[in-house]
Design an enzyme around this catalytic site. Structure first.
Site, short mmCIF file in Angstrom:
data_model
loop_
_atom_site.label_atom_id
_atom_site.label_comp_id
_atom_site.label_asym_id
_atom_site.label_seq_id
_atom_site.Cartn_x
_atom_site.Cartn_y
_atom_site.Cartn_z
N ALA A 178 -5.88 -4.17 -1.58
CA ALA A 178 -6.01 -2.56 -2.56
C ALA A 178 -5.69 -1.81 -1.48
O ALA A 178 -4.82 -0.91 -1.49
CB ALA A 178 -6.90 -2.01 -3.78
N ASP A 179 -6.96 -1.16 -1.09
CA ASP A 179 -7.21 -0.88 0.07
C ASP A 179 -5.28 -0.58 1.51
O ASP A 179 -5.03 -0.08 1.52
CB ASP A 179 -8.31 -1.14 1.47
CG ASP A 179 -9.15 0.23 0.45
OD1 ASP A 179 -8.96 0.91 0.15
OD2 ASP A 179 -10.82 -0.85 0.48
N LEU A 180 -5.45 -1.71 1.37
CA LEU A 180 -3.94 -2.20 2.69
C LEU A 180 -3.17 -2.02 2.38
O LEU A 180 -2.26 -1.25 2.60
CB LEU A 180 -4.27 -3.68 2.91
CG LEU A 180 -5.41 -4.05 4.13
CD1 LEU A 180 -5.78 -5.50 4.04
CD2 LEU A 180 -5.48 -2.91 5.64
#
Length: 408
Positions: A178-180
């Site tokens: 989700a961060d990337l």
């Protein structure tokens, strides 16, 4: 000249989604000024081991996590909680094109560093906020880490082995998915806003949320559900809509087959000595193979136990069917195609002459990515950058009071 040369980005973000976004912009030529807390810096600086080793092989205290997302940036250490630090940011914003921040929704307003405040200083500013849940909604004030978002956003419900098999159950992705992906979407959004500004002369606020990105990334599986009304489950290393498209065990090792169409399935069967299998009415079409998944998989699996994985990979690859070994990270980086694509790069670091890292996947013919600067030490560029905004006396005064910091 990079594609984004001439654009200045003020990066107030930390950890991964924001820094991943700003690293992409920096790789493309933007000047990225990373603003960090004096003494502490980005949270991920202490997320080790492992640590970068210096020329003598001793750990430096620069974490591998931090190094992964902060290439091509300048580090300036400023205390945003101080009035002097806030006033300095306002000076810097006047000449900035982009601000990136990932503070809790609304928390920068008390410092006068929210979009509404900064847009008064610079109406052309593109301001990107990255949070777990966005700027509005019942969860807007809650912290949102990648692991939590993968669970809430449905990712873990479709990742992992089937519940009826050993080891079955929900599983997060091996990377901060989700961060990337939020970092990627944010970089796209910022460039879109800059293009819009070119037409209108006005900046805008970008509201990026990890949960939104995670839900958007459900893509095909979400449409499977919306189309059928059936909640998708976990298929482990198999595919919900295509068969065979999974991992198979061999006498030694494991490998992946990805048959995307009926012609590839026929070629597969011919290459491995099971020509009759592709003529079986149950398996001639993908829809039938999906319906009879377990029967077909068992037939193939039994056959593949006769030889080692590399034997099958070479046979199948020879007929043009997508196939590959499962590499660990060392093997992946040694893969000749990875080497040919220059995905492992070397550049000098302040603490290590032969520093190496993963390169950018963006290949542009006229404005290629350049690797100009290794991830900076905390406050490495404070004097150089702030000399544009402050006199030497002002710099020295702020340093003496701990409001800014220049690394040794």
């Amino acid at each position: 000249m990079g594609a984004l040369t001439g654009f200045r980005v003020l990066d107030l973000s930390r950890i991964l989604a924001g820094p991943w976004c700003s690293q992409i912009l920096a790789d493309l030529g933007a000047e990225v000024i990373k603003v960090e807390r004096p003494q502490a810096g980005d949270d991920t600086r202490i997320w080790g081991p492992p640590w970068l080793k210096d020329n003598q092989g001793k750990p430096t205290g620069e974490s591998a996590y931090y190094l992964s997302a902060n290439r091509n940036k300048h580090s300036v250490a400023i205390d945003l909680a101080s009035p002097e630090g806030q006033a300095l940011i306002l000076k810097m914003v006047a000449s900035a094109d982009v601000v990136i921040e990932n503070y809790k929704a609304g928390s920068l307003k008390k410092y006068g560093l929210d979009y509404a405040s900064l847009a008064q200083v610079n109406p052309r500013l593109v301001y990107c906020s990255i949070t777990g849940f966005g700027q509005n909604g019942p969860r807007a004030q809650q912290p949102g880490y990648d692991f939590i978002i993968q669970g809430m956003g449905g990712m873990m419900s479709v990742t992992g082995e089937r519940d009826d098999l050993p080891g079955g159950g929900p599983q997060k992705a091996g990377l901060a998915f989700a961060d990337l992906t939020t970092g990627l979407y944010a970089a796209i959004a910022i460039q879109a806003a800059l293009l819009s500004r070119h037409q209108t002369g006005e900046g805008q606020h970008i509201d990026m949320a990890l949960l939104d990105t995670q839900v958007a990334s459900l893509s095909v599986l979400a449409m499977n559900y919306l189309t059928s009304g059936k909640v998708p489950g976990r298929f482990g290393n198999a595919h919900a809509n295509i068969v065979p498209y999974q991992v198979f065990k061999a006498r030694q090792g494991e490998f992946i087959i990805a048959c995307g169409n009926d012609g590839q399935f026929d070629a597969l069967c011919q290459s491995i000595g099971l020509a009759d299998l592709s003529q079986d009415p149950r398996f001639q079409r993908n829809s039938g193979r999906v319906e009879h998944r377990d029967i077909l998989t068992q037939l193939l699996q039994r056959h593949f136990m006769q030889h080692e994985a590399q034997y099958w990979v070479e046979l199948i690859d020879a007929v043009g069917v997508p196939v590959g070994m499962i590499n660990n990270l060392a093997q992946a980086l040694e893969e000749e195609q990875v080497q040919a694509r220059e995905m492992l790069i070397k550049m000098p670091h302040r603490l290590r002459d032969d520093y190496q890292s993963i390169g950018s996947p963006i290949k542009l013919s006229k404005t290629p990515v350049e690797y100009k600067k290794a991830p900076p030490c905390l406050g490495e560029d404070t004097d150089q950058i702030l000399a544009e905004f402050l006199t030497e006396a002002e710099l020295n005064s702020l340093k003496a009071r701990g409001i800014i910091q220049q690394s040794a």
